[in-house]
Design a protein around this motif. Structure first.
Motif, PDB file in Angstrom:
ATOM      1  N   GLY A 118      -8.459  12.502 -12.361  1.00  0.00           N
ATOM      2  CA  GLY A 118      -8.313  11.169 -12.921  1.00  0.00           C
ATOM      3  C   GLY A 118      -8.134  11.186 -14.421  1.00  0.00           C
ATOM      4  N   ASP A 119      -8.846  12.077 -15.118  1.00  0.00           N
ATOM      5  CA  ASP A 119      -8.744  12.134 -16.576  1.00  0.00           C
ATOM      6  C   ASP A 119      -7.464  12.824 -17.038  1.00  0.00           C
ATOM      7  N   LYS A 120      -6.681  13.336 -16.094  1.00  0.00           N
ATOM      8  CA  LYS A 120      -5.389  13.963 -16.417  1.00  0.00           C
ATOM      9  C   LYS A 120      -4.211  13.060 -16.034  1.00  0.00           C
ATOM     10  N   GLY A 121      -4.515  11.810 -15.693  1.00  0.00           N
ATOM     11  CA  GLY A 121      -3.452  10.861 -15.392  1.00  0.00           C
ATOM     12  C   GLY A 121      -3.071  10.764 -13.931  1.00  0.00           C
ATOM     13  N   VAL A 122      -3.872  11.375 -13.055  1.00  0.00           N
ATOM     14  CA  VAL A 122      -3.582  11.308 -11.622  1.00  0.00           C
ATOM     15  C   VAL A 122      -4.391  10.181 -10.986  1.00  0.00           C
ATOM     16  N   GLN A 123      -3.711   9.321 -10.252  1.00  0.00           N
ATOM     17  CA  GLN A 123      -4.368   8.279  -9.463  1.00  0.00           C
ATOM     18  C   GLN A 123      -4.084   8.552  -7.990  1.00  0.00           C
ATOM     19  N   SER A 124      -5.038   8.221  -7.142  1.00  0.00           N
ATOM     20  CA  SER A 124      -4.816   8.402  -5.714  1.00  0.00           C
ATOM     21  C   SER A 124      -5.536   7.316  -4.923  1.00  0.00           C
ATOM     22  N   PHE A 125      -4.839   6.795  -3.927  1.00  0.00           N
ATOM     23  CA  PHE A 125      -5.393   5.779  -3.041  1.00  0.00           C
ATOM     24  C   PHE A 125      -5.081   6.153  -1.597  1.00  0.00           C
ATOM     25  N   SER A 126      -6.021   5.903  -0.715  1.00  0.00           N
ATOM     26  CA  SER A 126      -5.753   6.021   0.713  1.00  0.00           C
ATOM     27  C   SER A 126      -5.562   4.612   1.262  1.00  0.00           C
ATOM     28  N   LEU A 127      -4.898   4.510   2.405  1.00  0.00           N
ATOM     29  CA  LEU A 127      -4.587   3.176   2.903  1.00  0.00           C
ATOM     30  C   LEU A 127      -4.500   3.145   4.422  1.00  0.00           C
ATOM     31  N   TYR A 128      -4.795   1.978   4.954  1.00  0.00           N
ATOM     32  CA  TYR A 128      -4.612   1.684   6.371  1.00  0.00           C
ATOM     33  C   TYR A 128      -3.407   0.746   6.483  1.00  0.00           C
ATOM     34  N   PRO A 129      -2.311   1.187   7.109  1.00  0.00           N
ATOM     35  CA  PRO A 129      -1.109   0.351   7.155  1.00  0.00           C
ATOM     36  C   PRO A 129      -1.138  -0.737   8.217  1.00  0.00           C
ATOM     37  N   GLY A 130      -2.130  -0.709   9.109  1.00  0.00           N
ATOM     38  CA  GLY A 130      -2.174  -1.649  10.216  1.00  0.00           C
ATOM     39  C   GLY A 130      -1.767  -0.968  11.508  1.00  0.00           C
ATOM     40  N   ARG A 131      -2.032  -1.638  12.611  1.00  0.00           N
ATOM     41  CA  ARG A 131      -1.695  -1.070  13.926  1.00  0.00           C
ATOM     42  C   ARG A 131      -0.255  -1.420  14.263  1.00  0.00           C
ATOM     43  N   ILE A 132       0.575  -0.387  14.425  1.00  0.00           N
ATOM     44  CA  ILE A 132       2.014  -0.567  14.612  1.00  0.00           C
ATOM     45  C   ILE A 132       2.499   0.434  15.653  1.00  0.00           C
ATOM     46  N   LEU A 133       3.364  -0.003  16.551  1.00  0.00           N
ATOM     47  CA  LEU A 133       3.931   0.899  17.547  1.00  0.00           C
ATOM     48  C   LEU A 133       5.213   1.515  16.997  1.00  0.00           C
ATOM     49  N   THR A 134       5.085   2.715  16.410  1.00  0.00           N
ATOM     50  CA  THR A 134       6.241   3.458  15.912  1.00  0.00           C
ATOM     51  C   THR A 134       6.362   4.748  16.710  1.00  0.00           C
ATOM     52  N   GLY A 135       7.256   5.608  16.295  1.00  0.00           N
ATOM     53  CA  GLY A 135       7.497   6.853  17.013  1.00  0.00           C
ATOM     54  C   GLY A 135       6.312   7.787  17.056  1.00  0.00           C
ATOM     55  N   ILE A 136       5.296   7.566  16.217  1.00  0.00           N
ATOM     56  CA  ILE A 136       4.139   8.457  16.187  1.00  0.00           C
ATOM     57  C   ILE A 136       3.349   8.409  17.499  1.00  0.00           C
ATOM     58  N   VAL A 137       3.549   7.346  18.289  1.00  0.00           N
ATOM     59  CA  VAL A 137       2.803   7.212  19.552  1.00  0.00           C
ATOM     60  C   VAL A 137       3.682   7.461  20.779  1.00  0.00           C
ATOM     61  N   LYS A 138       4.885   7.980  20.568  1.00  0.00           N
ATOM     62  CA  LYS A 138       5.833   8.090  21.678  1.00  0.00           C
ATOM     63  C   LYS A 138       5.364   9.040  22.783  1.00  0.00           C
ATOM     64  N   HIS A 139       4.477   9.980  22.448  1.00  0.00           N
ATOM     65  CA  HIS A 139       4.010  10.954  23.445  1.00  0.00           C
ATOM     66  C   HIS A 139       2.807  10.444  24.240  1.00  0.00           C
ATOM     67  N   LEU A 140       2.221   9.305  23.833  1.00  0.00           N
ATOM     68  CA  LEU A 140       1.016   8.827  24.498  1.00  0.00           C
ATOM     69  C   LEU A 140       1.341   8.263  25.884  1.00  0.00           C
ATOM     70  N   SER A 141       0.426   8.445  26.797  1.00  0.00           N
ATOM     71  CA  SER A 141       0.605   7.964  28.167  1.00  0.00           C
ATOM     72  C   SER A 141       0.172   6.507  28.274  1.00  0.00           C
ATOM     73  N   MET A 142       0.541   5.881  29.389  1.00  0.00           N
ATOM     74  CA  MET A 142       0.095   4.517  29.631  1.00  0.00           C
ATOM     75  C   MET A 142      -1.430   4.458  29.677  1.00  0.00           C
ATOM     76  N   GLU A 143      -2.048   5.495  30.229  1.00  0.00           N
ATOM     77  CA  GLU A 143      -3.511   5.543  30.280  1.00  0.00           C
ATOM     78  C   GLU A 143      -4.097   5.504  28.872  1.00  0.00           C
ATOM     79  N   ASP A 144      -3.462   6.220  27.931  1.00  0.00           N
ATOM     80  CA  ASP A 144      -3.931   6.208  26.549  1.00  0.00           C
ATOM     81  C   ASP A 144      -3.854   4.797  25.969  1.00  0.00           C
ATOM     82  N   PHE A 145      -2.727   4.135  26.206  1.00  0.00           N
ATOM     83  CA  PHE A 145      -2.552   2.786  25.679  1.00  0.00           C
ATOM     84  C   PHE A 145      -3.565   1.818  26.290  1.00  0.00           C
ATOM     85  N   LEU A 146      -3.832   1.979  27.581  1.00  0.00           N
ATOM     86  CA  LEU A 146      -4.789   1.104  28.249  1.00  0.00           C
ATOM     87  C   LEU A 146      -6.196   1.320  27.706  1.00  0.00           C
TER      88      LEU A 146
END
Length: 320
Positions: free
Chosen positions: A209-237
């Motif tokens: 931080g004292d060297k000019g670096v800032q960092s934030f983590s974030l939650y983007p919200g629940r969204i159905l994108t390609g990251i869940v394409k491998h999940l089964s219907m059972e997982d979604f249920l």
């Protein structure tokens, strides 16, 4: 009144933050077409950044997004970077390439990730979700920051995409690999990796931080994108995301967001100047909201413990 709301779109926040985006030099991981990172990259490209680096493991996919960007903004200053976060060899090669750029970056958005995958190992033998979502980003970002700081970069902001899923589990410091898969739970492993993303931001703020670096983590919200394409219907249920007939559970309690609303969260975390005094914080719905984080995910002692573990796993110490 908050500057942005949970429903603010990437188009809206880019317009509001246009003066911050103009002239900026930004690198983004996780920029496949249709992803949150890809959606954010398309919008950022329209507001005159000086450089937009698209990083990913598949050149064809990067070229596809680049073509999409250029079809809307022909003058967009894009640069493509091969980066496989599950391979430390690839990570080091990519970081070396970035550190050879004639310019330094202002923004790094770490958006790439895998979610609830079957038990798999990275090339170095680490559990895939921890090895990709955290270790890959840890090594790449630190190598790049190290190079840029040596070159005298005045300020850099790192946005690490986490998840509400961090509440599924803390970092298993003594056994991040789930006994070599013997007691593997894909959702706990995902939670561990997302907790690690948050602790990494805590550490960057504390150490640099004292060297000019800032960092934030974030939650983007629940969204159905390609990251869940491998999940089964059972997982979604089980997760409550879908009904038995396959339709999406649109209950407002689940906090669904559209891709452009999710992408807005990345852009705000990366560019909003009004949060600069909250370095290391966790962002929810475009606001700093550390009270929404599990206590273990922002704990400074856990952050330091994870940093040491991560250094051991990549065989290199940083900023000591």
């Amino acid at each position: 009144m908050a500057r942005f709301t949970a429903e603010s779109t990437s188009e809206e926040v880019c317009k509001d933050l246009s003066s911050e985006i103009k002239g900026s030099k930004v690198l983004m991981t996780g920029v496949t077409p249709g992803s949150l990172g890809g959606t954010a990259a398309i919008q950022i490209s329209k507001f005159e950044p000086a450089l937009l680096v698209l990083a990913g493991r598949n050149m064809r996919t990067l070229q596809e997004l680049d073509e999409k960007i250029k079809s809307e903004t022909p003058s967009a200053p894009t640069r493509l970077l091969l980066l496989d976060l599950s391979s430390q060899e690839s990570v080091r090669r990519a970081a070396e390439e970035v550190n050879a750029y004639p310019e330094t970056l202002d923004i790094i958005i770490n958006s790439a990730g895998v979610m609830a995958s079957p038990y798999t190992l990275t090339k170095e033998g680490l559990e895939l979700q921890f090895g990709t979502n955290h270790i890959g980003h840890f090594l790449f970002t630190n190598l790049v920051l190290e190079g840029f700081l040596q070159q005298g970069a005045p300020s850099i902001r790192v946005a690490n995409v986490s998840s509400l899923g961090h509440k599924r589990g803390p970092v298993r410091f003594d056994d991040p690999g789930f006994q070599g898969g013997k007691c593997y739970d894909k959702w706990q492993a995902y939670g561990q990796s997302k907790t690690a993303n948050m602790l990494y931001s805590v550490s960057l703020a504390e150490k640099l931080g004292d060297k000019g670096v800032q960092s934030f983590s974030l939650y983007p919200g629940r969204i159905l994108t390609g990251i869940v394409k491998h999940l089964s219907m059972e997982d979604f249920l089980k997760a409550g995301w879908k009904h038995a007939d396959g339709s999406v559970n649109n209950s407002p309690n689940l906090g669904w967001k559209t891709p452009t609303e999710g992408a807005a969260k990345l852009i705000v975390s990366a560019y909003d100047p009004t949060i600069s005094d909250k370095n290391g914080s966790y962002m929810v719905n475009n606001e700093v909201n550390n009270s929404e984080a599990a206590e273990y995910a922002l704990d400074p002692q856990n952050a330091e413990r994870l940093w040491s573990l991560s250094e051991d796993l990549v065989g290199q110490k940083f900023f000591s």
